[in-house]
Enzyme design. Structure first.
Site, PDB file in Angstrom:
ATOM      1  N   ASP A   1       0.424  -1.290 -12.648  1.00 49.93           N
ATOM      2  CA  ASP A   1      -0.225  -2.262 -11.754  1.00 49.93           C
ATOM      3  C   ASP A   1      -0.292  -1.647 -10.366  1.00 49.93           C
ATOM      4  O   ASP A   1       0.697  -1.599  -9.634  1.00 49.93           O
ATOM      5  CB  ASP A   1       0.576  -3.564 -11.742  1.00 49.93           C
TER       6      ASP A   1
ATOM      7  N   LYS B   1      -7.469  -5.532  -4.414  1.00 49.87           N
ATOM      8  CA  LYS B   1      -7.229  -5.460  -2.976  1.00 49.87           C
ATOM      9  C   LYS B   1      -8.097  -4.423  -2.278  1.00 49.87           C
ATOM     10  O   LYS B   1      -9.252  -4.677  -1.988  1.00 49.87           O
ATOM     11  CB  LYS B   1      -5.744  -5.280  -2.695  1.00 49.87           C
TER      12      LYS B   1
ATOM     13  N   TYR C   1       5.765  -8.806  -8.858  1.00 52.58           N
ATOM     14  CA  TYR C   1       4.692  -9.803  -8.900  1.00 52.58           C
ATOM     15  C   TYR C   1       3.430  -9.126  -9.426  1.00 52.58           C
ATOM     16  O   TYR C   1       3.030  -8.069  -8.927  1.00 52.58           O
ATOM     17  CB  TYR C   1       4.453 -10.375  -7.499  1.00 52.58           C
TER      18      TYR C   1
END
Length: 457
Positions: A267, A295, A162
């Site tokens: 990522d 995050k 994801y």
């Protein structure tokens, strides 16, 4: 041979634990009734949904959170890994208090933007940085930069990973096992409705931990006139619980992408500052062309970042790519990020996280061995999990084929009912914070031991 867990026993315990959770979360039930009137589905994000109602939280402090029913819980969820600093860290709070009276938004750069970029460049070894407001924005912009630099359109990703909720990467994530496709030609499948098929077909998925399959797919795409602009991948670990790269895999991917003139994007939105000061680059010693962060970068505030080489980021500096955003580098988020990097996520903090993760992984593995459960414990930095599979998971295919999903769902319920707040979902993992202690991880292991005893009774 591990003990086979009776599916009927899992279903029995799941029914019991579901009823118990529903009985004790009447405050969440009542809040859901209010929320669903105007808040679609009663939540701010589809990942917050739960049947029959979501769990609503009220506050957090250090390694703990409290729900609206007043239940105190050790937090191993940590906002999908965002809160590796712990909740309401005083250093970050002090930075926000200093910044607020000076103004919280100008849409102009401030000194903290520069300091944070300097520190990220030092940690990752990538000299040029830009900011975004989320991980999705970071990966979206990184792909755009790669396309502009190469002049090509096709995106290659890892099947099952994801990378945010923009159309180009909402492809080949959570699908049924029989829809995965042949390993050499994995399917491109939309993750939910509203994604144009033409966009889906521009994204090509390959298996994790298989550099050979990646190169063969690149060669076939090149022959078709569809050579990828980039490969975007989770480098430190594939977030199916924890699936680590096999020895030599990242090095092979780096060599392949370099040789074919393809931009390599790591990522690190979920792992970045959570596994080491310099993320996967520090942990594995492999330098990509671009890296994306979010995050944990914001210390609890929404932000993201893209780091890159001088060469790749030249398309931003020369104005070819419009990397824009009204709130990019927002003063409040940059103050939080600076305080986090300068005062919280220090070498001593990472040593503490490593010790705690060794303790919780070792404790969970001891429980697995004690009860002869089908599974294993694994961790890296602040992250880890128990994978309920009879053999090692190395990619999405083995994850879907072997993981015991109902057992993972039961574990979430069981934890929540005993004061352990965990990330929901079969593919999620725990995240520790710098404020966690031996007491907190021992509490986690004790609850896991209780679950194992009940399963094998």
């Amino acid at each position: 041979m591990s003990t086979t867990i009776d599916p009927a026993r899992i279903a029995e315990l799941t029914a019991r634990e579901s009823a118990r959770l529903n009985e004790r979360t009447t405050g969440s039930r009542d809040m859901f009734e209010r929320a669903r009137v105007h808040l679609s589905g009663g939540v701010a994000s589809s990942y917050q949904l739960r049947d029959p109602w979501p769990i609503y939280l009220e506050k957090g402090s250090g390694p703990k959170v409290w729900d609206v029913d007043g239940t105190e819980m050790w937090d191993f969820h940590n906002g999908y890994g965002s809160m590796v600093q712990g909740h309401a860290h005083p250093a970050i709070g002090a930075a926000l208090a200093r910044r607020y009276p000076q103004g919280t938004h100008f849409a102009c750069p401030t000194e903290d933007d520069i300091w944070v970029a300097d520190e990220l460049a030092r940690r990752w070894g990538l000299p040029k940085w830009r900011y975004t407001n989320s991980g999705s924005e970071a990966t979206m912009d990184a792909i755009r930069i790669a396309r502009a630099f190469t002049g090509r359109d096709t995106v290659m990703k890892i099947f099952g990973s994801y990378h945010g909720h923009h159309d180009g990467v909402m492809v080949s994530i959570g699908v049924d096992y029989d829809r995965i496709g042949d390993r050499e030609n994995l399917a491109s499948l939309a993750y939910g409705a509203g994604i144009p098929q033409s966009v889906v077909e521009m994204t090509v998925a390959v298996p994790f931990n298989d550099a050979g399959a990646m190169e063969r797919r690149i060669e076939r795409l090149t022959a078709e006139g569809r050579k990828p602009a980039c490969v975007i991948m989770e480098a430190a670990m594939m977030n199916l619980g924890v699936v680590l790269p096999e020895p030599g895999y990242l090095e092979a991917v780096r060599e392949i992408t370099h040789r074919h003139g393809i931009v390599l994007i790591f990522d690190e939105v979920k792992t970045g500052l959570c596994i080491a000061a310099g993320g996967a680059v520090e942990k594995f010693g492999v330098l990509p062309d671009l890296v994306t962060l979010a995050k944990a970068l914001g210390g609890g505030l929404p932000t993201g970042g893209i780091g890159g080489t001088e060469e790749i980021m030249s398309v931003v500096e020369d104005g070819s790519v419009y990397q824009v955003g009204t709130y990019n580098g927002n003063p409040l988020t940059m103050a939080a990020a600076r305080a986090s990097l300068e005062e919280v996520l220090t070498p001593e903090a990472y040593a503490h996280l490593d010790r705690l993760n060794d303790r919780i992984v070792g404790g969970c593995q001891s429980v697995i061995d004690k009860y002869d459960l089908p599974g294993y414990a694994l961790g890296i930095g602040s992250k880890g999990c128990v994978t309920f599979a009879p053999e090692k998971v190395t990619d999405y295919e083995s994850f879907k084929a072997h993981q015991n999903g109902p057992l993972a769902d039961l574990a979430w319920l069981f934890n929540l009912n005993r004061g352990i707040f965990m990330t929901p979902g079969r593919e999620e993992e725990w995240t520790l914070s710098v404020t966690h202690t031996e007491e907190s991880v021992d509490a986690y292991v004790a609850v896991f031991d209780e679950l194992a005893e009940e399963l094998t009774a």
